[in-house]
Motif scaffolding. Structure first.
Motif, PDB file in Angstrom:
ATOM      1  N   GLN A 115       0.826  -1.206   0.000  1.00 47.48           N
ATOM      2  CA  GLN A 115       0.000   0.000   0.000  1.00 47.48           C
ATOM      3  C   GLN A 115       0.861   1.258   0.000  1.00 47.48           C
ATOM      4  N   LEU A 116       1.933   1.237   0.787  1.00 46.73           N
ATOM      5  CA  LEU A 116       2.827   2.395   0.796  1.00 46.73           C
ATOM      6  C   LEU A 116       3.458   2.615  -0.572  1.00 46.73           C
ATOM      7  N   LEU A 117       3.834   1.532  -1.274  1.00 47.27           N
ATOM      8  CA  LEU A 117       4.443   1.671  -2.596  1.00 47.27           C
ATOM      9  C   LEU A 117       3.448   2.249  -3.596  1.00 47.27           C
ATOM     10  N   GLU A 118       2.192   1.793  -3.522  1.00 51.93           N
ATOM     11  CA  GLU A 118       1.168   2.343  -4.435  1.00 51.93           C
ATOM     12  C   GLU A 118       0.941   3.827  -4.159  1.00 51.93           C
ATOM     13  N   GLU A 119       0.857   4.216  -2.906  1.00 48.96           N
ATOM     14  CA  GLU A 119       0.673   5.633  -2.583  1.00 48.96           C
ATOM     15  C   GLU A 119       1.877   6.456  -3.041  1.00 48.96           C
ATOM     16  N   ALA A 120       3.080   5.888  -2.844  1.00 55.99           N
ATOM     17  CA  ALA A 120       4.278   6.616  -3.284  1.00 55.99           C
ATOM     18  C   ALA A 120       4.294   6.777  -4.802  1.00 55.99           C
ATOM     19  N   ARG A 121       3.880   5.758  -5.541  1.00 55.03           N
ATOM     20  CA  ARG A 121       3.826   5.866  -7.001  1.00 55.03           C
ATOM     21  C   ARG A 121       2.831   6.937  -7.433  1.00 55.03           C
ATOM     22  N   SER A 122       1.682   6.963  -6.761  1.00 54.35           N
ATOM     23  CA  SER A 122       0.669   7.956  -7.130  1.00 54.35           C
ATOM     24  C   SER A 122       1.139   9.373  -6.798  1.00 54.35           C
ATOM     25  N   ALA A 123       1.811   9.524  -5.666  1.00 57.60           N
ATOM     26  CA  ALA A 123       2.224  10.868  -5.251  1.00 57.60           C
ATOM     27  C   ALA A 123       3.403  11.384  -6.061  1.00 57.60           C
ATOM     28  N   THR A 124       4.233  10.490  -6.596  1.00 60.93           N
ATOM     29  CA  THR A 124       5.453  10.912  -7.302  1.00 60.93           C
ATOM     30  C   THR A 124       5.384  10.653  -8.788  1.00 60.93           C
ATOM     31  N   VAL A 125       4.191  10.555  -9.318  1.00 60.61           N
ATOM     32  CA  VAL A 125       4.074  10.211 -10.741  1.00 60.61           C
ATOM     33  C   VAL A 125       4.674  11.296 -11.630  1.00 60.61           C
ATOM     34  N   ASP A 126       4.587  12.573 -11.208  1.00 55.15           N
ATOM     35  CA  ASP A 126       5.120  13.657 -12.034  1.00 55.15           C
ATOM     36  C   ASP A 126       6.454  14.187 -11.505  1.00 55.15           C
TER      37      ASP A 126
ATOM     38  N   ALA B   5       5.276  13.293   1.620  1.00 53.95           N
ATOM     39  CA  ALA B   5       4.160  13.157   0.679  1.00 53.95           C
ATOM     40  C   ALA B   5       3.151  12.116   1.151  1.00 53.95           C
ATOM     41  N   ILE B   6       3.644  10.987   1.612  1.00 49.97           N
ATOM     42  CA  ILE B   6       2.715   9.914   2.001  1.00 49.97           C
ATOM     43  C   ILE B   6       2.641   9.760   3.514  1.00 49.97           C
ATOM     44  N   ARG B   7       3.384  10.602   4.278  1.00 48.46           N
ATOM     45  CA  ARG B   7       3.307  10.616   5.736  1.00 48.46           C
ATOM     46  C   ARG B   7       3.634   9.229   6.321  1.00 48.46           C
ATOM     47  N   CYS B   8       4.905   8.872   6.193  1.00 45.86           N
ATOM     48  CA  CYS B   8       5.375   7.600   6.722  1.00 45.86           C
ATOM     49  C   CYS B   8       6.671   7.832   7.481  1.00 45.86           C
ATOM     50  N   ALA B   9       7.183   6.799   8.078  1.00 42.18           N
ATOM     51  CA  ALA B   9       8.417   6.890   8.861  1.00 42.18           C
ATOM     52  C   ALA B   9       9.631   6.937   7.938  1.00 42.18           C
ATOM     53  N   PRO B  10      10.741   7.554   8.378  1.00 42.68           N
ATOM     54  CA  PRO B  10      11.940   7.621   7.528  1.00 42.68           C
ATOM     55  C   PRO B  10      12.474   6.257   7.137  1.00 42.68           C
ATOM     56  N   GLU B  11      12.420   5.269   8.066  1.00 40.57           N
ATOM     57  CA  GLU B  11      12.948   3.955   7.711  1.00 40.57           C
ATOM     58  C   GLU B  11      12.097   3.249   6.664  1.00 40.57           C
ATOM     59  N   LYS B  12      10.839   3.674   6.495  1.00 40.03           N
ATOM     60  CA  LYS B  12      10.005   3.123   5.423  1.00 40.03           C
ATOM     61  C   LYS B  12      10.126   3.940   4.141  1.00 40.03           C
ATOM     62  N   ALA B  13      10.519   5.208   4.264  1.00 41.67           N
ATOM     63  CA  ALA B  13      10.647   6.049   3.066  1.00 41.67           C
ATOM     64  C   ALA B  13      11.893   5.704   2.271  1.00 41.67           C
ATOM     65  N   ARG B  14      12.957   5.259   2.914  1.00 44.61           N
ATOM     66  CA  ARG B  14      14.183   4.964   2.182  1.00 44.61           C
ATOM     67  C   ARG B  14      14.032   3.787   1.233  1.00 44.61           C
ATOM     68  N   PRO B  15      13.419   2.627   1.643  1.00 44.08           N
ATOM     69  CA  PRO B  15      13.204   1.557   0.660  1.00 44.08           C
ATOM     70  C   PRO B  15      12.288   1.997  -0.485  1.00 44.08           C
ATOM     71  N   LEU B  16      11.284   2.831  -0.172  1.00 45.50           N
ATOM     72  CA  LEU B  16      10.414   3.317  -1.243  1.00 45.50           C
ATOM     73  C   LEU B  16      11.200   4.160  -2.240  1.00 45.50           C
ATOM     74  N   ARG B  17      12.124   4.998  -1.739  1.00 43.30           N
ATOM     75  CA  ARG B  17      12.950   5.807  -2.640  1.00 43.30           C
ATOM     76  C   ARG B  17      13.784   4.929  -3.554  1.00 43.30           C
TER      77      ARG B  17
ATOM     78  N   GLU C 150      12.726   1.692 -10.564  1.00 44.94           N
ATOM     79  CA  GLU C 150      11.704   1.638 -11.613  1.00 44.94           C
ATOM     80  C   GLU C 150      11.919   2.726 -12.658  1.00 44.94           C
ATOM     81  N   ARG C 151      12.245   3.967 -12.202  1.00 46.26           N
ATOM     82  CA  ARG C 151      12.517   5.037 -13.156  1.00 46.26           C
ATOM     83  C   ARG C 151      13.736   4.711 -14.028  1.00 46.26           C
ATOM     84  N   ALA C 152      14.746   4.082 -13.419  1.00 48.04           N
ATOM     85  CA  ALA C 152      15.942   3.720 -14.198  1.00 48.04           C
ATOM     86  C   ALA C 152      15.619   2.659 -15.230  1.00 48.04           C
ATOM     87  N   ASP C 153      14.761   1.678 -14.872  1.00 51.87           N
ATOM     88  CA  ASP C 153      14.371   0.660 -15.840  1.00 51.87           C
ATOM     89  C   ASP C 153      13.569   1.263 -16.982  1.00 51.87           C
ATOM     90  N   GLN C 154      12.701   2.238 -16.674  1.00 53.25           N
ATOM     91  CA  GLN C 154      11.929   2.891 -17.724  1.00 53.25           C
ATOM     92  C   GLN C 154      12.814   3.750 -18.627  1.00 53.25           C
TER      93      GLN C 154
END
Length: 451
Positions: A393-404, A418-430, A436-440
């Protein structure tokens, strides 16, 4: 060759032979002299080494004697040996007078003074044995009373013998002086031995104990008598060895003071809250003053972030632990009801109060009706449960918030806000979003061939 030539040749040969003999003799003398010099040098070196060895041995013996003197002349050793010397002198001075007194009555009474004097010293040894075995105090006092009885009876006998010397040519004053001296020396030995045993027991009781720890325990008992009394009862109620003293003290502090942290009381919590409120009011009068503690800035974009961005109301590990979250100057725009609810959370330790800026929360709590004070930990069932989001769920919210967002804007701090989460959870999302951006941006070779 003529005769004269032969004569000259013979003389030349003889002269050469004589010269060679003299040279050989000189060489032999030189060799013998060299051997003698070498032998003399060896003997001289050996004598020098022997003298050095003897000197070192003498120095070692002197050091050993000095060490023995230091060991013997220590205050404790002098006191121990001096006491034994006094005891021996006391026995040698008091026993003959008792023997003469009883033998003058009857020779059959010879064992009596030996028994009286021996019983006194046997009881004294019994006191030392009781101290070593840590027997009850009444045993030691019983033995001491027996020592006093036997020694007092022996002193009485010696005093009477001293007075009886009037019949042997002494004056009354001299006889009385002798009697007093014999009585005093009879009591001196047991008294000195008992004092030595008492000093040794007292020294052994505090030997090896940390002075600071002993002082800390003494102050704890003096400052917190009620808590220590409850802790002693908890230890006595528990099975032997199951509850240590520190755990018992912490549990007793929670029972008596209502706070699980030793040292904190409701009055101290109230004082900390009052001080925090005063600090917030002082800062409110100077809104342009920068905060006293700044968050450490790292390299990159984190170093460019201002303290205002870091003070925004975002979920942090402090929120997860039940502590008030850091708030900015925009916090008064929120409803005060939410702020009042935050004040009923469990009281945090002093370190958390110092490290977390909770002044606005305390101000709002002061304006609202004072809630009921929490005297202990809030039960798990009474705590407000916040829904936890799964990593998907956090990954989906992060994708939606950072789409642009661009790949440079994908930082852990921006994702956290942006998604109001803890720093230790934001680093894996980053890391995931950047991958994903690099693969695209870099298509695979098959996709490039198809294109």
């Amino acid at each position: 060759m003529s005769y004269y030539e032969e004569q000259r040749a013979d003389r030349a040969a003889k002269a050469e032979q004589k010269r060679l003999s003299a040279q050989h003799g000189e060489e032999l003398r030189a060799a013998r002299q060299q051997e003698a010099d070498a032998r003399t040098a060896r003997l001289r070196d050996q004598a020098r080494a022997d003298r050095k060895t003897d000197r070192l041995e003498r120095q070692q013996r002197r050091r050993e004697r000095a060490e023995r003197r230091r060991e013997v002349l220590t205050p404790g050793e002098i006191y121990r040996r001096g006491t034994l010397a006094v005891v021996t002198a006391s026995g040698l001075a008091s026993l003959p007078a008792q023997i003469l007194h009883f033998v003058s009555i009857s020779p059959l009474l010879l064992p009596l003074p030996l028994a009286i004097e021996g019983l006194a010293w046997v009881m004294a040894a019994g006191v030392a044995y009781a101290d070593a075995r840590r027997l009850p105090a009444w045993v030691r006092w019983l033995l001491r009373s027996l020592i006093a009885g036997f020694a007092g009876f022996a002193a009485f006998i010696n005093y009477g013998y001293g007075l009886s010397l009037v019949h042997h040519g002494l004056s009354a004053e001299d006889a009385q002086t002798v009697g007093r001296g014999l009585a005093a020396v009879t009591l001196l030995g047991p008294i000195a031995f008992e004092i030595r045993q008492w000093v040794s027991t007292l020294a052994a009781s505090i030997e090896g104990v940390d002075a600071d720890r002993h002082e800390h325990s003494r102050r704890r008992r003096r400052h917190h008598r009620k808590v220590v009394r409850v802790a002693d009862r908890l230890i006595s109620a528990a099975p032997f060895g199951d509850l240590d003293r520190q755990s018992a003290f912490e549990r007793a502090w929670s029972i008596v003071r209502g706070c699980p942290e030793p040292g904190m009381t409701p009055a101290l919590h109230k004082r900390a809250a009052k001080s925090a409120k005063a600090m917030q009011e002082a800062r409110a009068k100077q809104p342009d003053q920068p905060p006293t503690e700044a968050a450490p800035k790292g390299p990159g974009r984190a170093a460019e972030q201002s303290m205002a961005d870091l003070d925004k109301s975002t979920p942090t590990p402090a929120d997860q632990s039940g502590l008030p979250e850091p708030v900015s100057e925009s916090i008064p725009d929120r409803p005060k009801v939410d702020l009042v609810k935050r004040t009923v959370t469990p009281a945090a330790p002093v370190e958390s109060i110092r490290s977390t800026p909770i002044e606005p929360v305390l101000t709002a709590a002061a304006e609202a009706p004072r809630p009921r004070r929490v005297t202990g930990k809030v039960p798990t069932a009474a705590r407000s449960k916040q829904p936890k989001r799964t990593p998907e769920q956090l990954l989906e919210e992060a994708r939606s918030a950072t789409v642009d967002w661009s790949i440079e804007e994908l930082t852990a701090e921006r994702i956290r806000k942006a998604i109001r989460c803890a720093p230790e959870k934001a680093r894996p999302l980053r890391d995931t979003l950047r991958a994903e951006r690099a693969d695209q941006a870099d298509p695979t070779p098959s996709e490039g061939a198809a294109a």
